[in-house]
Motif scaffolding. Structure first.
Motif, PDB file in Angstrom:
ATOM      1  N   PHE A   1       0.821  -1.219   0.000  1.00 17.03           N
ATOM      2  CA  PHE A   1       0.000   0.000   0.000  1.00 17.03           C
ATOM      3  C   PHE A   1       0.850   1.261   0.000  1.00 17.03           C
ATOM      4  O   PHE A   1       0.445   2.288  -0.563  1.00 17.03           O
ATOM      5  CB  PHE A   1      -0.970  -0.018   1.183  1.00 17.03           C
ATOM      6  CG  PHE A   1      -2.106  -0.982   0.987  1.00 17.03           C
ATOM      7  CD1 PHE A   1      -3.155  -0.664   0.131  1.00 17.03           C
ATOM      8  CD2 PHE A   1      -2.115  -2.214   1.619  1.00 17.03           C
ATOM      9  CE1 PHE A   1      -4.197  -1.558  -0.076  1.00 17.03           C
ATOM     10  CE2 PHE A   1      -3.156  -3.107   1.417  1.00 17.03           C
ATOM     11  CZ  PHE A   1      -4.202  -2.774   0.565  1.00 17.03           C
ATOM     12  N   GLU A   2       2.021   1.188   0.588  1.00 16.02           N
ATOM     13  CA  GLU A   2       2.927   2.344   0.536  1.00 16.02           C
ATOM     14  C   GLU A   2       3.337   2.623  -0.903  1.00 16.02           C
ATOM     15  O   GLU A   2       3.344   3.775  -1.361  1.00 16.02           O
ATOM     16  CB  GLU A   2       4.167   2.064   1.397  1.00 16.02           C
ATOM     17  CG  GLU A   2       5.052   3.283   1.597  1.00 16.02           C
ATOM     18  CD  GLU A   2       6.177   2.985   2.574  1.00 16.02           C
ATOM     19  OE1 GLU A   2       7.082   2.214   2.203  1.00 16.02           O
ATOM     20  OE2 GLU A   2       6.133   3.495   3.705  1.00 16.02           O
ATOM     21  N   ASN A   3       3.670   1.558  -1.649  1.00 12.82           N
ATOM     22  CA  ASN A   3       4.027   1.732  -3.056  1.00 12.82           C
ATOM     23  C   ASN A   3       2.866   2.308  -3.863  1.00 12.82           C
ATOM     24  O   ASN A   3       3.062   3.175  -4.715  1.00 12.82           O
ATOM     25  CB  ASN A   3       4.456   0.388  -3.664  1.00 12.82           C
ATOM     26  CG  ASN A   3       5.948   0.134  -3.530  1.00 12.82           C
ATOM     27  OD1 ASN A   3       6.763   0.910  -4.010  1.00 12.82           O
ATOM     28  ND2 ASN A   3       6.308  -0.950  -2.862  1.00 12.82           N
ATOM     29  N   LEU A   4       1.654   1.826  -3.608  1.00  8.79           N
ATOM     30  CA  LEU A   4       0.494   2.295  -4.369  1.00  8.79           C
ATOM     31  C   LEU A   4       0.156   3.748  -4.052  1.00  8.79           C
ATOM     32  O   LEU A   4      -0.173   4.538  -4.953  1.00  8.79           O
ATOM     33  CB  LEU A   4      -0.712   1.399  -4.087  1.00  8.79           C
ATOM     34  CG  LEU A   4      -0.613  -0.042  -4.603  1.00  8.79           C
ATOM     35  CD1 LEU A   4      -1.867  -0.831  -4.208  1.00  8.79           C
ATOM     36  CD2 LEU A   4      -0.422  -0.084  -6.113  1.00  8.79           C
ATOM     37  N   ILE A   5       0.247   4.128  -2.773  1.00  7.43           N
ATOM     38  CA  ILE A   5      -0.071   5.511  -2.392  1.00  7.43           C
ATOM     39  C   ILE A   5       1.002   6.474  -2.897  1.00  7.43           C
ATOM     40  O   ILE A   5       0.698   7.547  -3.445  1.00  7.43           O
ATOM     41  CB  ILE A   5      -0.245   5.614  -0.860  1.00  7.43           C
ATOM     42  CG1 ILE A   5      -1.492   4.833  -0.431  1.00  7.43           C
ATOM     43  CG2 ILE A   5      -0.355   7.073  -0.426  1.00  7.43           C
ATOM     44  CD1 ILE A   5      -1.622   4.648   1.069  1.00  7.43           C
ATOM     45  N   ILE A   6       2.271   6.088  -2.770  1.00  5.75           N
ATOM     46  CA  ILE A   6       3.352   6.938  -3.272  1.00  5.75           C
ATOM     47  C   ILE A   6       3.273   7.047  -4.790  1.00  5.75           C
ATOM     48  O   ILE A   6       3.534   8.113  -5.371  1.00  5.75           O
ATOM     49  CB  ILE A   6       4.721   6.387  -2.816  1.00  5.75           C
ATOM     50  CG1 ILE A   6       4.880   6.602  -1.306  1.00  5.75           C
ATOM     51  CG2 ILE A   6       5.859   7.055  -3.573  1.00  5.75           C
ATOM     52  CD1 ILE A   6       6.126   5.989  -0.709  1.00  5.75           C
ATOM     53  N   ASN A   7       2.888   5.954  -5.442  1.00  5.73           N
ATOM     54  CA  ASN A   7       2.692   5.995  -6.895  1.00  5.73           C
ATOM     55  C   ASN A   7       1.622   7.026  -7.275  1.00  5.73           C
ATOM     56  O   ASN A   7       1.773   7.792  -8.231  1.00  5.73           O
ATOM     57  CB  ASN A   7       2.282   4.607  -7.389  1.00  5.73           C
ATOM     58  CG  ASN A   7       2.150   4.528  -8.892  1.00  5.73           C
ATOM     59  OD1 ASN A   7       3.139   4.528  -9.617  1.00  5.73           O
ATOM     60  ND2 ASN A   7       0.915   4.477  -9.388  1.00  5.73           N
ATOM     61  N   ALA A   8       0.536   7.051  -6.493  1.00  7.18           N
ATOM     62  CA  ALA A   8      -0.532   8.030  -6.742  1.00  7.18           C
ATOM     63  C   ALA A   8      -0.028   9.453  -6.508  1.00  7.18           C
ATOM     64  O   ALA A   8      -0.372  10.375  -7.260  1.00  7.18           O
ATOM     65  CB  ALA A   8      -1.732   7.736  -5.847  1.00  7.18           C
ATOM     66  N   LEU A   9       0.789   9.653  -5.487  1.00  6.96           N
ATOM     67  CA  LEU A   9       1.336  10.982  -5.215  1.00  6.96           C
ATOM     68  C   LEU A   9       2.268  11.445  -6.336  1.00  6.96           C
ATOM     69  O   LEU A   9       2.292  12.628  -6.695  1.00  6.96           O
ATOM     70  CB  LEU A   9       2.082  10.977  -3.876  1.00  6.96           C
ATOM     71  CG  LEU A   9       1.218  10.850  -2.614  1.00  6.96           C
ATOM     72  CD1 LEU A   9       2.085  10.684  -1.383  1.00  6.96           C
ATOM     73  CD2 LEU A   9       0.306  12.070  -2.465  1.00  6.96           C
ATOM     74  N   LYS A  10       3.029  10.528  -6.897  1.00  5.76           N
ATOM     75  CA  LYS A  10       3.981  10.894  -7.959  1.00  5.76           C
ATOM     76  C   LYS A  10       3.288  11.213  -9.272  1.00  5.76           C
ATOM     77  O   LYS A  10       3.628  12.180  -9.954  1.00  5.76           O
ATOM     78  CB  LYS A  10       4.974   9.748  -8.187  1.00  5.76           C
ATOM     79  CG  LYS A  10       6.034   9.600  -7.122  1.00  5.76           C
ATOM     80  CD  LYS A  10       6.939   8.424  -7.454  1.00  5.76           C
ATOM     81  CE  LYS A  10       8.001   8.218  -6.379  1.00  5.76           C
ATOM     82  NZ  LYS A  10       8.835   7.024  -6.662  1.00  5.76           N
ATOM     83  N   TYR A  11       2.313  10.365  -9.643  1.00  6.87           N
ATOM     84  CA  TYR A  11       1.762  10.432 -10.993  1.00  6.87           C
ATOM     85  C   TYR A  11       0.361  11.026 -11.087  1.00  6.87           C
ATOM     86  O   TYR A  11      -0.058  11.473 -12.157  1.00  6.87           O
ATOM     87  CB  TYR A  11       1.738   9.026 -11.619  1.00  6.87           C
ATOM     88  CG  TYR A  11       3.118   8.465 -11.840  1.00  6.87           C
ATOM     89  CD1 TYR A  11       3.870   8.817 -12.949  1.00  6.87           C
ATOM     90  CD2 TYR A  11       3.683   7.591 -10.915  1.00  6.87           C
ATOM     91  CE1 TYR A  11       5.144   8.320 -13.155  1.00  6.87           C
ATOM     92  CE2 TYR A  11       4.967   7.075 -11.105  1.00  6.87           C
ATOM     93  CZ  TYR A  11       5.686   7.443 -12.222  1.00  6.87           C
ATOM     94  OH  TYR A  11       6.954   6.938 -12.411  1.00  6.87           O
TER      95      TYR A  11
END
Length: 388
Positions: free
Chosen positions: A276-286
């Motif tokens: 979930f950290e990867n998915l949330i950070i992915n959303a923040l980046k893109y």
């Protein structure tokens, strides 16, 4: 005339059965299913293996139409095929090049191979069909295909890995080397303003290399990971994660919405935090590209699985990239920070949990990255139970 023909047929069938009683004893010992059928499709003889294969009691198939063993949707056409065989009888494999299925007494279907042999007697023409249940062979074939696909995927990832090591890792090294020489020249010439600019560029290149090496190590660990399985409250780990990501959420003007009724799943808490950290950070980046960015945790449930998604209100992702972005080192925007490893890690971790990861999105309508948790997961044998 018709009555005479019918009585003749009945007499021929009776004579066939009587004359072949010894034949019936022999075929009962054959490991394949064997049946003898007449021109009208009536089953005259059937061995024990055939009865066992299709779930019938001894003698129960004799006298029935052959089509009772054929899938319902194929019965009408099968009558014509049977008639064609009797018109031009020859030894052959039935349905070469396509899958054949037989119907058991309980209505379930099994994959079969069928060999046809014409049998000409003085009382008439018949066909002997040899039937083999290939269920286990099909399973083995599927396992081999899956293993081949996994090897092909590993080969592809190795090629991508080699490319990354030779290209992506090389790029920051080349940048550092170039600006180190500029640093030397600026230092000797006393150009301190330029000196700071070169130093910042070297630091940025080194940071990029560090991130890539870290992500590669993380990815390699997922290939030989041992899960410590416990009951994990997704609401709890996501609530704690929201606190840890507070500064990043504030910087991107993003709001993370978490329902309080997310499921409790079986899994490795540390690895699910990673997912979930990867998915949330992915959303923040893109996806965090507006003045008010919403990242929402959503959920769905069916009989066998829980689906939990990270939904954003960003620009969305074209459908042709939905699978590509989960591959190793793939990024849609090379101008954004990141190494293209995060979603590959998510996919691997969910695979170890017996689930999967995918995205649903349309351009200008945001994206939802879903992960699936089986309610009765089948973990790898090396998994450790974290409850002692």
């Amino acid at each position: 005339m018709e009555m005479h023909r019918e009585s003749t047929d009945q007499a021929a069938k009776a004579k066939f059965k009587a004359d072949n009683s010894k034949f019936n004893m022999i075929v009962d010992s054959v490991p394949n299913g064997l049946i003898v059928v007449d021109l009208h499709g009536e089953i005259l003889l059937c061995n024990a293996e055939m009865e066992k294969m299709f779930g019938y009691e001894k003698g129960e198939l004799v006298g029935q139409s052959l089509e009772v063993l054929v899938p319902r949707e194929a019965r009408a056409s099968h009558v014509g095929l049977r008639g064609g065989f009797f018109e031009h009888p020859s030894k052959r494999q039935m349905g070469a090049g396509r899958d054949l299925r037989g119907v058991k007494k309980d209505g379930s279907e099994i994959p079969v191979e069928i060999g046809l042999n014409p049998l000409a007697t003085e009382d008439g023409n018949y066909v002997v069909a040899s039937v083999v249940d290939i269920t286990e062979r099909k399973k083995t074939d599927q396992m081999l295909v899956k293993a081949y696909e996994e090897v092909q995927q590993k080969n592809l990832e190795m090629e991508q890995f080699v490319y990354t090591v030779s290209h992506d890792l090389k790029a920051p090294l080349v940048t550092s080397s170039s600006y180190i020489s500029f640093l030397r020249e600026d230092l000797q010439a006393g150009r301190y303003t330029e000196l700071m600019d070169s130093l910042e560029r070297v630091e940025k290149a080194n940071k990029k290399m560090h991130e890539l090496i870290y992500d590669l190590l993380q990815l390699s660990r997922t290939s030989r990971m041992e899960l410590r399985v416990t009951s994990v409250s997704l609401t709890q780990i996501l609530t704690e994660m929201k606190k840890d990501l507070g500064s990043q959420l504030e910087e991107k003007k993003a709001e993370l919405l978490i329902p309080d009724n997310l499921p409790v799943v079986q899994g490795d808490a540390k690895r699910l935090v990673q997912v979930f950290e990867n998915l949330i950070i992915n959303a923040l980046k893109y996806a965090a590209t507006s003045e008010h960015n919403i990242i929402e945790i959503v959920q769905k449930e069916n009989e066998s699985d829980w689906h939990v998604g990270v939904k954003d209100n960003g620009p969305g992702i074209p459908v042709q990239y939905h699978k590509k972005i989960f591959a190793l080192f793939q990024r849609l925007d090379n101008q954004k920070e990141g190494t293209g490893v995060g979603l590959a890690i998510v996919s691997r971790i969910m695979g170890l949990h017996g689930g999967r990861a995918w995205v649903e999105s349309e351009p200008k309508h945001g994206a939802t990255f879903w992960v699936c948790f089986p309610k009765n997961p089948n973990f790898p044998k090396e998994t450790h139970d974290g409850i002692h």
